[in-house]
Design a protein around this motif. Structure first.
Motif, PDB file in Angstrom:
ATOM      1  N   ALA A 285       0.823  -1.212   0.000  1.00 21.87           N
ATOM      2  CA  ALA A 285       0.000   0.000   0.000  1.00 21.87           C
ATOM      3  C   ALA A 285       0.855   1.259   0.000  1.00 21.87           C
ATOM      4  O   ALA A 285       0.545   2.240  -0.695  1.00 21.87           O
ATOM      5  CB  ALA A 285      -0.927  -0.008   1.210  1.00 21.87           C
ATOM      6  N   THR A 286       1.953   1.260   0.778  1.00 21.34           N
ATOM      7  CA  THR A 286       2.788   2.456   0.878  1.00 21.34           C
ATOM      8  C   THR A 286       3.834   2.549  -0.219  1.00 21.34           C
ATOM      9  O   THR A 286       4.549   3.539  -0.310  1.00 21.34           O
ATOM     10  CB  THR A 286       3.494   2.496   2.241  1.00 21.34           C
ATOM     11  N   SER A 287       3.964   1.516  -1.058  1.00 23.45           N
ATOM     12  CA  SER A 287       4.983   1.537  -2.117  1.00 23.45           C
ATOM     13  C   SER A 287       4.651   2.502  -3.239  1.00 23.45           C
ATOM     14  O   SER A 287       5.534   2.896  -3.999  1.00 23.45           O
ATOM     15  CB  SER A 287       5.160   0.135  -2.701  1.00 23.45           C
ATOM     16  N   ALA A 288       3.373   2.881  -3.362  1.00 27.94           N
ATOM     17  CA  ALA A 288       2.914   3.763  -4.444  1.00 27.94           C
ATOM     18  C   ALA A 288       3.241   3.169  -5.810  1.00 27.94           C
ATOM     19  O   ALA A 288       3.384   3.891  -6.797  1.00 27.94           O
ATOM     20  CB  ALA A 288       3.531   5.156  -4.311  1.00 27.94           C
ATOM     21  N   ASP A 289       3.365   1.861  -5.888  1.00 26.33           N
ATOM     22  CA  ASP A 289       3.641   1.174  -7.141  1.00 26.33           C
ATOM     23  C   ASP A 289       2.356   0.460  -7.574  1.00 26.33           C
ATOM     24  O   ASP A 289       1.955  -0.536  -6.955  1.00 26.33           O
ATOM     25  CB  ASP A 289       4.780   0.168  -6.973  1.00 26.33           C
ATOM     26  N   PRO A 290       1.672   0.940  -8.616  1.00 23.23           N
ATOM     27  CA  PRO A 290       0.404   0.328  -9.003  1.00 23.23           C
ATOM     28  C   PRO A 290       0.536  -1.134  -9.399  1.00 23.23           C
ATOM     29  O   PRO A 290      -0.394  -1.922  -9.200  1.00 23.23           O
ATOM     30  CB  PRO A 290      -0.071   1.192 -10.180  1.00 23.23           C
ATOM     31  N   LEU A 291       1.683  -1.510  -9.952  1.00 23.99           N
ATOM     32  CA  LEU A 291       1.852  -2.908 -10.359  1.00 23.99           C
ATOM     33  C   LEU A 291       1.886  -3.818  -9.132  1.00 23.99           C
ATOM     34  O   LEU A 291       1.201  -4.850  -9.086  1.00 23.99           O
ATOM     35  CB  LEU A 291       3.132  -3.053 -11.188  1.00 23.99           C
ATOM     36  N   ILE A 292       2.672  -3.450  -8.112  1.00 26.99           N
ATOM     37  CA  ILE A 292       2.751  -4.267  -6.896  1.00 26.99           C
ATOM     38  C   ILE A 292       1.404  -4.288  -6.191  1.00 26.99           C
ATOM     39  O   ILE A 292       0.958  -5.340  -5.682  1.00 26.99           O
ATOM     40  CB  ILE A 292       3.858  -3.735  -5.972  1.00 26.99           C
ATOM     41  N   GLN A 293       0.723  -3.155  -6.162  1.00 28.27           N
ATOM     42  CA  GLN A 293      -0.580  -3.096  -5.506  1.00 28.27           C
ATOM     43  C   GLN A 293      -1.595  -3.994  -6.207  1.00 28.27           C
ATOM     44  O   GLN A 293      -2.366  -4.720  -5.549  1.00 28.27           O
ATOM     45  CB  GLN A 293      -1.067  -1.651  -5.468  1.00 28.27           C
ATOM     46  N   ALA A 294      -1.592  -3.975  -7.545  1.00 33.29           N
ATOM     47  CA  ALA A 294      -2.525  -4.814  -8.288  1.00 33.29           C
ATOM     48  C   ALA A 294      -2.219  -6.294  -8.089  1.00 33.29           C
ATOM     49  O   ALA A 294      -3.122  -7.130  -7.931  1.00 33.29           O
ATOM     50  CB  ALA A 294      -2.474  -4.458  -9.774  1.00 33.29           C
ATOM     51  N   VAL A 295      -0.935  -6.653  -8.076  1.00 27.23           N
ATOM     52  CA  VAL A 295      -0.556  -8.050  -7.899  1.00 27.23           C
ATOM     53  C   VAL A 295      -0.926  -8.532  -6.494  1.00 27.23           C
ATOM     54  O   VAL A 295      -1.456  -9.636  -6.313  1.00 27.23           O
ATOM     55  CB  VAL A 295       0.953  -8.230  -8.168  1.00 27.23           C
ATOM     56  N   TYR A 296      -0.647  -7.707  -5.484  1.00 30.70           N
ATOM     57  CA  TYR A 296      -0.963  -8.129  -4.108  1.00 30.70           C
ATOM     58  C   TYR A 296      -2.464  -8.319  -3.921  1.00 30.70           C
ATOM     59  O   TYR A 296      -2.899  -9.272  -3.261  1.00 30.70           O
ATOM     60  CB  TYR A 296      -0.439  -7.093  -3.117  1.00 30.70           C
ATOM     61  N   ALA A 297      -3.241  -7.440  -4.520  1.00 29.81           N
ATOM     62  CA  ALA A 297      -4.699  -7.596  -4.417  1.00 29.81           C
ATOM     63  C   ALA A 297      -5.156  -8.909  -5.039  1.00 29.81           C
ATOM     64  O   ALA A 297      -6.120  -9.535  -4.576  1.00 29.81           O
ATOM     65  CB  ALA A 297      -5.385  -6.417  -5.089  1.00 29.81           C
ATOM     66  N   GLU A 298      -4.463  -9.361  -6.080  1.00 29.55           N
ATOM     67  CA  GLU A 298      -4.833 -10.597  -6.771  1.00 29.55           C
ATOM     68  C   GLU A 298      -4.423 -11.830  -5.982  1.00 29.55           C
ATOM     69  O   GLU A 298      -5.156 -12.816  -5.923  1.00 29.55           O
ATOM     70  CB  GLU A 298      -4.188 -10.619  -8.156  1.00 29.55           C
TER      71      GLU A 298
END
Length: 587
Positions: A285-298
């Protein structure tokens, strides 16, 4: 007396080449290249367009799975040694005394051996018991460690220096704050567990790195809980390994926990510093990286699912902007409660970027086909022309007296054979055929070259054979030739490889001693020459047995630049010096 006469220089003018035959030959070579390149580029373009996207997608997926597997294996190798370290310090089933002072030397030795197993990352092993006592050993070097000891609950922990497994501890300092192992998370967590456990990942503020602690309870002789043994595992090596993993610009590889905390990631730190100077762990969440955020949500739901952890899996998802992302992931779990995920994520556009680039490249190659063919044809004939010009320059310079000009021909054909033949011809022009020494023309060039450099001295010796004419008259010209050849060989054997022996004509030789400017050195060489030429000749034929034939020699010298600054003057001075030393009967 000798007089030096320079050789006349000649100039060789090459004949102009005809252009018509050259142009037609170029055209006959270029046209096949044009047709071949056009055909190949068209075929490659269609083939790449047809198979490129499918092949690249399939291969990329396999590579991603392999990288996810490599990350998971790196994690397993990095943490599995901690179990063996704890076992070495406190073997399973071995009861422990309630007072660590009762077996302090043995305990210290076991901790030393435990930290010897896997110094990286398990260089620190420690133990605390229910009485509030504690002991820890941190290996600093192969033969140096730091012993941290607390023998009473109310004592401050003391630090000792150890220089070997049997060495006596030397006190260094005592902590100011009270350290109670019983209050530490690793002690309390392991106390409630039957087997070894992992503590939550925490920040080592001194090293600014993440650390994971593995702990296991230790029992008393009566089977009751007595204490906890633990070891720290630095996660810096994992972060470095993931950071160095080769990926495309927008791709990410990372290790993440179930709560979204990052253990390691490419292009991102795993720790961030807040405005007030405090440090906290980086999360999805705090990384501000949309790719990591999208992958973690998946993959968030996979942590507690029944998905096997022994093989990587793949998936295709979309981020908030609708961009497709291909991911490969593998769970990393162990018996101590570790629950991590190794992930490799690559945007779909990055996967096909190579296909698009190659399509543009194929199109560009098609447009440049004619230019390439012309350049290749020109290059082929340009190389031939350059080699011919190199031969022409060499011939011209030989005519001007330059005997050591290199012939720069790098070929394996008739032109190369021509260059070798010219080299052999040049060798014969500047070598005395009778003695194998340099001839008069070579000597002239060598002197002219060496006297252009006023900073490098050399010595010139003029050698005149004393009894060569009587030898020639009595034993014949054939024996005279053999004598000259033997004299030249003896002179060459006396000198260094870079010195020069030249036959000036008749029974006269000239020696050049490179880099010699000392009179004593010259005199030493003169004595060697005199001794060598006083020895009986061994190559003559038809000489009665027992008869000794010698020639002897008179030697004159001149030093450059002390005695003269040009070759002709040096030869005259050496000739005059030789004549002054020549015996009257041999003049």
């Amino acid at each position: 007396m000798f007089q030096f006469n320079p050789l006349p220089s000649t100039t060789v003018t090459p004949a102009p080449a005809t252009a018509r035959g050259s142009s037609s030959l170029k055209l006959s070579l270029i046209l096949p290249f044009v047709a071949l390149i056009a055909l190949l580029t068209s075929a490659l373009g269609m083939l790449w367009y047809w198979t490129g996207s499918k092949t690249v997608s399939s291969l990329s997926e396999q590579v991603m799975e392999e990288k996810a597997q490599r990350i998971a294996q790196m994690v397993e190798r990095h943490i599995e040694s901690s179990s063996a370290v704890l076992e070495a310090a406190f073997p399973t089933g071995m009861p422990v005394d309630s007072d660590i002072q009762a077996h302090l030397p043995q305990l210290t030795a076991r901790l030393w051996m435990a930290t010897s197993l896997h110094t990286q990352p398990n260089d620190y092993v420690y133990y605390g018991n229910v009485a509030g006592q504690g002991i820890g050993l941190k290996r600093l070097e192969p033969q140096r460690a730091e012993l941290r000891l607390k023998t009473h609950a109310d004592d401050r922990r003391s630090y000792y220096k150890l220089t070997g497994i049997q060495a006596r501890p030397e006190l260094e300092f005592t902590e100011k704050n009270l350290f109670d192992p019983r209050q530490r998370p690793w002690f309390q967590q392991a106390r409630q567990a039957e087997n070894s456990v992992w503590t939550p990942v925490y920040i080592d503020f001194n090293a600014a790195d993440l650390v994971l602690t593995r702990a296991r309870r230790v029992l008393s002789p009566t089977g009751e809980f007595a204490g906890v043994v633990a070891t720290d595992v630095s996660l810096k090596a994992l972060n470095d390994f993931v950071a160095r993993m080769p990926l495309s610009t927008h791709s990410r590889a990372f290790i993440i926990e179930a709560d979204g905390s990052l253990v390691a990631a490419t292009g991102l730190p795993n720790i961030r510093t807040l405005a007030d100077g405090k440090m906290e762990r980086m999360t999805a969440a705090t990384s501000a990286d949309p790719l990591i955020q999208a992958v973690y949500a998946e993959i968030q739901g996979v942590f507690h699912s029944s998905v096997p952890s022994d093989a990587p899996r793949t998936a295709l998802l979309e981020d908030a902007q609708g961009n497709q992302i291909r991911i490969a992931y593998r769970r990393v779990v162990d018996s101590a409660g570790l629950q991590w995920m190794a992930v490799v994520a690559v945007p779909h556009k990055d996967m096909l970027a190579g296909v698009y680039r190659h399509m543009l490249l194929v199109g560009g190659l098609g447009l440049l086909a004619l230019v390439v063919a012309v350049l290749i044809g020109t290059s082929i004939f340009g190389a031939v022309a350059n080699d011919m010009r190199s031969l022409t320059r060499a011939v011209r310079r030989v005519g001007q007296g330059e005997i050591d000009t290199p012939i720069e021909v790098q070929r394996r054909d008739e032109i190369d054979e021509l260059a070798h033949n010219f080299h052999r011809m040049r060798h014969s022009l500047f070598t005395d055929p009778l003695t194998g020494a340099s001839n008069r023309s070579a000597l002239q060039h060598i002197l002219a070259t060496m006297t252009r450099d006023t900073t490098t001295p050399f010595a010139l010796l003029f050698v005149d054979l004393n009894r060569f004419k009587p030898l020639n008259d009595r034993w014949g010209h054939d024996n005279g030739d053999l004598a000259l050849a033997e004299v030249a060989l003896r002179l060459r054997n006396l000198l260094r490889p870079d010195d020069v022996v030249a036959r000036l004509g008749g029974d006269e030789f000239v020696i050049i001693l490179r880099g010699v400017a000392d009179e004593a050195q010259v005199q030493a060489v003169r004595l060697k020459i005199d001794y060598a030429l006083q020895q009986p000749l061994t190559s003559l034929q038809g000489i009665p047995e027992g008869e000794i034939v010698t020639v002897g020699a008179s030697v004159g010298q001149a030093l450059y630049p002390r005695d003269a600054q040009d070759g002709q003057s040096l030869l005259k001075m050496a000739d005059q010096d030789m004549y002054s030393h020549k015996e009257p009967s041999t003049r």
